[in-house]
Design a protein around this motif. Structure first.
Motif, PDB file in Angstrom:
ATOM      1  N   GLU A  57       0.854  -1.178   0.000  1.00 31.13           N
ATOM      2  CA  GLU A  57       0.000   0.000   0.000  1.00 31.13           C
ATOM      3  C   GLU A  57       0.896   1.237   0.000  1.00 31.13           C
ATOM      4  OE1 GLU A  57      -2.745   0.028   3.192  1.00 31.13           O
ATOM      5  OE2 GLU A  57      -3.583  -1.958   2.718  1.00 31.13           O
ATOM      6  N   LYS A  58       0.532   2.196  -0.821  1.00 36.02           N
ATOM      7  CA  LYS A  58       1.366   3.386  -0.936  1.00 36.02           C
ATOM      8  C   LYS A  58       1.307   4.205   0.346  1.00 36.02           C
ATOM      9  CE  LYS A  58       1.023   3.846  -5.948  1.00 36.02           C
ATOM     10  NZ  LYS A  58       0.606   4.737  -7.080  1.00 36.02           N
ATOM     11  N   TYR A  59       2.484   4.638   0.812  1.00 29.24           N
ATOM     12  CA  TYR A  59       2.541   5.500   1.987  1.00 29.24           C
ATOM     13  C   TYR A  59       3.668   6.501   1.775  1.00 29.24           C
ATOM     14  CZ  TYR A  59       2.159   7.089   6.795  1.00 29.24           C
ATOM     15  OH  TYR A  59       1.938   7.853   7.898  1.00 29.24           O
ATOM     16  N   SER A  60       3.414   7.723   2.177  1.00 34.45           N
ATOM     17  CA  SER A  60       4.438   8.747   2.031  1.00 34.45           C
ATOM     18  C   SER A  60       4.355   9.736   3.188  1.00 34.45           C
ATOM     19  CB  SER A  60       4.289   9.478   0.692  1.00 34.45           C
ATOM     20  OG  SER A  60       3.033  10.125   0.621  1.00 34.45           O
ATOM     21  N   PHE A  61       5.415  10.475   3.374  1.00 35.79           N
ATOM     22  CA  PHE A  61       5.453  11.511   4.400  1.00 35.79           C
ATOM     23  C   PHE A  61       6.322  12.656   3.888  1.00 35.79           C
ATOM     24  CE2 PHE A  61       8.963   8.654   5.161  1.00 35.79           C
ATOM     25  CZ  PHE A  61      10.025   9.471   5.528  1.00 35.79           C
ATOM     26  N   THR A  62       6.366  13.724   4.625  1.00 37.36           N
ATOM     27  CA  THR A  62       7.106  14.910   4.194  1.00 37.36           C
ATOM     28  C   THR A  62       8.451  14.975   4.893  1.00 37.36           C
ATOM     29  OG1 THR A  62       5.064  16.132   3.805  1.00 37.36           O
ATOM     30  CG2 THR A  62       7.073  17.430   4.059  1.00 37.36           C
ATOM     31  N   ASN A  63       9.486  15.179   4.107  1.00 35.61           N
ATOM     32  CA  ASN A  63      10.821  15.407   4.648  1.00 35.61           C
ATOM     33  C   ASN A  63      10.881  16.843   5.155  1.00 35.61           C
ATOM     34  OD1 ASN A  63      13.534  15.723   5.189  1.00 35.61           O
ATOM     35  ND2 ASN A  63      14.241  15.146   3.148  1.00 35.61           N
ATOM     36  N   LYS A  64      11.076  17.015   6.454  1.00 33.42           N
ATOM     37  CA  LYS A  64      11.089  18.352   7.049  1.00 33.42           C
ATOM     38  C   LYS A  64      12.226  19.212   6.503  1.00 33.42           C
ATOM     39  CE  LYS A  64      10.814  19.155  11.332  1.00 33.42           C
ATOM     40  NZ  LYS A  64      11.104  19.071  12.781  1.00 33.42           N
ATOM     41  N   VAL A  65      13.330  18.593   6.129  1.00 35.66           N
ATOM     42  CA  VAL A  65      14.493  19.352   5.671  1.00 35.66           C
ATOM     43  C   VAL A  65      14.221  20.016   4.326  1.00 35.66           C
ATOM     44  CG1 VAL A  65      16.917  19.220   4.974  1.00 35.66           C
ATOM     45  CG2 VAL A  65      16.104  17.899   6.942  1.00 35.66           C
ATOM     46  N   SER A  66      13.695  19.245   3.391  1.00 38.34           N
ATOM     47  CA  SER A  66      13.504  19.736   2.025  1.00 38.34           C
ATOM     48  C   SER A  66      12.067  20.110   1.704  1.00 38.34           C
ATOM     49  CB  SER A  66      13.963  18.672   1.028  1.00 38.34           C
ATOM     50  OG  SER A  66      13.152  17.506   1.146  1.00 38.34           O
ATOM     51  N   ASN A  67      11.144  19.695   2.594  1.00 35.97           N
ATOM     52  CA  ASN A  67       9.711  19.881   2.367  1.00 35.97           C
ATOM     53  C   ASN A  67       9.236  19.103   1.136  1.00 35.97           C
ATOM     54  OD1 ASN A  67       7.316  20.960   3.446  1.00 35.97           O
ATOM     55  ND2 ASN A  67       7.266  22.568   1.873  1.00 35.97           N
ATOM     56  N   GLN A  68       9.955  18.033   0.796  1.00 38.73           N
ATOM     57  CA  GLN A  68       9.592  17.209  -0.349  1.00 38.73           C
ATOM     58  C   GLN A  68       8.961  15.895   0.120  1.00 38.73           C
ATOM     59  OE1 GLN A  68      13.494  17.118  -2.269  1.00 38.73           O
ATOM     60  NE2 GLN A  68      12.687  18.372  -3.940  1.00 38.73           N
ATOM     61  N   ASN A  69       8.256  15.255  -0.785  1.00 33.86           N
ATOM     62  CA  ASN A  69       7.586  14.008  -0.482  1.00 33.86           C
ATOM     63  C   ASN A  69       8.571  12.838  -0.457  1.00 33.86           C
ATOM     64  OD1 ASN A  69       4.896  12.535  -0.244  1.00 33.86           O
ATOM     65  ND2 ASN A  69       5.813  11.477  -1.989  1.00 33.86           N
ATOM     66  N   VAL A  70       8.416  11.965   0.532  1.00 33.03           N
ATOM     67  CA  VAL A  70       9.218  10.743   0.639  1.00 33.03           C
ATOM     68  C   VAL A  70       8.274   9.552   0.560  1.00 33.03           C
ATOM     69  CG1 VAL A  70      10.849   9.416   2.024  1.00 33.03           C
ATOM     70  CG2 VAL A  70      10.885  11.927   2.115  1.00 33.03           C
ATOM     71  N   SER A  71       8.516   8.652  -0.379  1.00 28.88           N
ATOM     72  CA  SER A  71       7.691   7.451  -0.525  1.00 28.88           C
ATOM     73  C   SER A  71       8.375   6.268   0.150  1.00 28.88           C
ATOM     74  CB  SER A  71       7.477   7.125  -2.001  1.00 28.88           C
ATOM     75  OG  SER A  71       6.842   8.197  -2.662  1.00 28.88           O
ATOM     76  N   ILE A  72       7.602   5.466   0.858  1.00 30.04           N
ATOM     77  CA  ILE A  72       8.103   4.192   1.392  1.00 30.04           C
ATOM     78  C   ILE A  72       7.719   3.118   0.386  1.00 30.04           C
ATOM     79  CG2 ILE A  72       7.982   2.513   3.257  1.00 30.04           C
ATOM     80  CD1 ILE A  72       7.338   4.797   5.160  1.00 30.04           C
ATOM     81  N   ILE A  73       8.711   2.522  -0.280  1.00 28.57           N
ATOM     82  CA  ILE A  73       8.419   1.585  -1.368  1.00 28.57           C
ATOM     83  C   ILE A  73       8.676   0.132  -0.981  1.00 28.57           C
ATOM     84  CG2 ILE A  73       8.743   3.322  -3.153  1.00 28.57           C
ATOM     85  CD1 ILE A  73      11.498   2.179  -3.693  1.00 28.57           C
ATOM     86  N   ASN A  74       9.144  -0.104   0.238  1.00 32.26           N
ATOM     87  CA  ASN A  74       9.238  -1.472   0.759  1.00 32.26           C
ATOM     88  C   ASN A  74       9.301  -1.399   2.270  1.00 32.26           C
ATOM     89  OD1 ASN A  74      10.990  -4.068   1.651  1.00 32.26           O
ATOM     90  ND2 ASN A  74       9.820  -4.502  -0.203  1.00 32.26           N
ATOM     91  N   SER A  75       8.672  -2.349   2.940  1.00 35.35           N
ATOM     92  CA  SER A  75       8.700  -2.414   4.399  1.00 35.35           C
ATOM     93  C   SER A  75       8.835  -3.855   4.850  1.00 35.35           C
ATOM     94  CB  SER A  75       7.418  -1.831   5.008  1.00 35.35           C
ATOM     95  OG  SER A  75       7.344  -0.453   4.816  1.00 35.35           O
ATOM     96  N   VAL A  76       9.469  -4.033   5.987  1.00 33.20           N
ATOM     97  CA  VAL A  76       9.566  -5.346   6.622  1.00 33.20           C
ATOM     98  C   VAL A  76       9.024  -5.203   8.033  1.00 33.20           C
ATOM     99  CG1 VAL A  76      11.077  -7.212   7.360  1.00 33.20           C
ATOM    100  CG2 VAL A  76      11.590  -5.950   5.259  1.00 33.20           C
ATOM    101  N   GLU A  77       7.956  -5.898   8.332  1.00 34.59           N
ATOM    102  CA  GLU A  77       7.378  -5.841   9.671  1.00 34.59           C
ATOM    103  C   GLU A  77       8.111  -6.792  10.614  1.00 34.59           C
ATOM    104  OE1 GLU A  77       5.115  -3.693  10.394  1.00 34.59           O
ATOM    105  OE2 GLU A  77       4.779  -2.996   8.339  1.00 34.59           O
ATOM    106  N   LYS A  78       8.249  -6.396  11.857  1.00 36.79           N
ATOM    107  CA  LYS A  78       8.864  -7.234  12.885  1.00 36.79           C
ATOM    108  C   LYS A  78      10.188  -7.805  12.381  1.00 36.79           C
ATOM    109  CE  LYS A  78       4.398  -8.520  14.857  1.00 36.79           C
ATOM    110  NZ  LYS A  78       3.468  -9.618  15.215  1.00 36.79           N
ATOM    111  N   THR A  79      11.133  -6.927  12.127  1.00 36.96           N
ATOM    112  CA  THR A  79      12.348  -7.344  11.447  1.00 36.96           C
ATOM    113  C   THR A  79      13.155  -8.388  12.209  1.00 36.96           C
ATOM    114  OG1 THR A  79      13.517  -5.459  12.422  1.00 36.96           O
ATOM    115  CG2 THR A  79      12.576  -5.161  10.229  1.00 36.96           C
ATOM    116  N   GLY A  80      13.344  -8.210  13.524  1.00 35.07           N
ATOM    117  CA  GLY A  80      14.208  -9.133  14.252  1.00 35.07           C
ATOM    118  C   GLY A  80      15.556  -9.226  13.571  1.00 35.07           C
TER     119      GLY A  80
END
Length: 368
Positions: free
Chosen positions: A44-67
């Motif tokens: 699922e697409k998720y993004s947030f704002t980089n406070k430094v540049s005020n640009q959009n950051v996309s999360i394109i892969n995630s690993v839950e409970k990495t261990g």
């Protein structure tokens, strides 16, 4: 009669050349490999704002409970086609749609991990805690492996081989570096990875340890850093190595040109040279983290860092103004749903995009 000898000689040479390019076997033929292709992972697409540049950051892969299961490195050939490697059990993930979906592959039932991936043309190669060099020409539909143990005179099924980095200078020349039985090892290809040979380490490296990273200047000139804190350079194909620097354990190296470059290591060690290593300037990095990877944009250098057991760091990626040697955060956030977990081992640029990997997530953001 002479003509027949010539024909036989030509046939022999052709056979030998063919053999040298066909040392790969399918993964089904490698008895130690336990291969499995896992279900496609849709994100699922998720993004947030980089406070430094005020640009959009996309999360394109995630690993839950990495261990212990997290990813160490990645490489994108285009904005759509990329490979993520690491995990426990020699894992790789391949995307063909910019991270919208990933196909995951596993090659071992043990806790060994992949460390590095690189493209040569449309083919990618993966190396890690295995004697095998893994290859796919079709983005994971088919796999083959090259047993590096055949390159060594003391062929030993009990030898311990760890490859930490693979890089290509162009579509033909590439290198792999790491350690074998606690001694530094470098492999080289001149034909795009079809075959590999041992690159001359000479006597200078015999008392060293693992090669953790390297920079390729040409097919004959290589700059390497080691876990013993050494920075060596060869300009003649490994016949001679010069020890340029000795410091704490080093993890990363990047040069923008023949003179200007960085090496990074443990405890916040970040050193800059403007004259090919004759002089070094130490650059302070907040929190003294391990410097794990370095890359360049057009105007700046970027570093990513690791600080173990840190559950939510305020920042872990920094940019360096080469003129003023000023270090400042490159990526920060206010989004509480995004956690910057302590370990980050890879950062890379592709055209006007920057990709960053930490323990949980793979991020994509526009370059400044």
């Amino acid at each position: 009669m002479a003509k027949n000898y010539i024909i036989l000689f030509i046939a022999l040479i052709a056979t030998l050349f063919s053999c040298s390019e066909n040392n790969y076997i399918t993964i089904e033929e490698a008895p130690e490999i336990e291969f499995s292709s896992l279900n496609t992972i849709n994100r699922e697409k998720y993004s947030f704002t980089n406070k430094v540049s005020n640009q959009n950051v996309s999360i394109i892969n995630s690993v839950e409970k990495t261990g212990f299961h997290f990813y160490n490195s990645f490489k994108f050939k285009t904005e759509d086609i990329g490979v993520l490697v690491g995990g426990t059990g020699l894992r790789a993930r391949v995307t063909q749609d910019g991270g919208g979906s990933w196909q995951e592959f596993r090659f071992s039932k043990f806790a060994n991990t992949f460390h590095s991936v690189a493209f040569s043309g449309h083919t990618f190669f993966i190396v890690g805690e295995s004697k095998y060099i893994f290859k796919s020409k079709d983005l994971g539909k088919n796999w083959s492996v090259y047993n590096s143990e055949f390159l060594f005179e003391d062929k030993n099924s009990l030898s311990k081989t760890d490859f930490y980095k693979i890089r290509f200078l162009d579509h033909k020349i590439g290198f792999i570096a790491g350690e074998r039985n606690n001694k530094p090892v470098i492999l080289k290809t001149n034909n795009g990875g079809k075959s590999w040979e041992i690159f001359n380490n000479s006597e200078a490296l015999k008392n060293s340890e693992a090669i953790t990273d390297f920079h390729i200047s040409s097919g004959e000139e290589l700059r390497i850093v080691t876990s013993r804190g050494e920075y060596f350079v060869t300009k003649n194909g490994g016949s001679n190595w010069g020890l340029i620097l000795k410091t704490v354990a080093l993890n990363s190296i990047a040069f923008k040109n023949a003179n200007r470059g960085f090496v990074g290591g443990v405890n916040g060690t970040l050193l800059y040279t403007h004259n090919a290593g004759k002089n070094w300037n130490k650059i302070a990095v907040p929190e003294n983290p391990n410097i794990t990877d370095i890359t360049f944009t057009n105007k700046k250098a970027l570093i990513t860092t690791s600080k173990s057991f840190s559950k939510n760091r305020a920042e872990f990626v920094y940019e360096i103004d080469e003129n003023r040697k000023k270090v400042s955060p490159f990526l920060t956030k206010t989004d509480k749903d995004v956690l910057f977990i302590g370990d980050s081992y890879a950062i890379d640029t592709l055209e006007n995009k920057i990709f960053i990997l930490d323990r949980n997530n793979l991020y994509k953001t526009p370059g400044k």
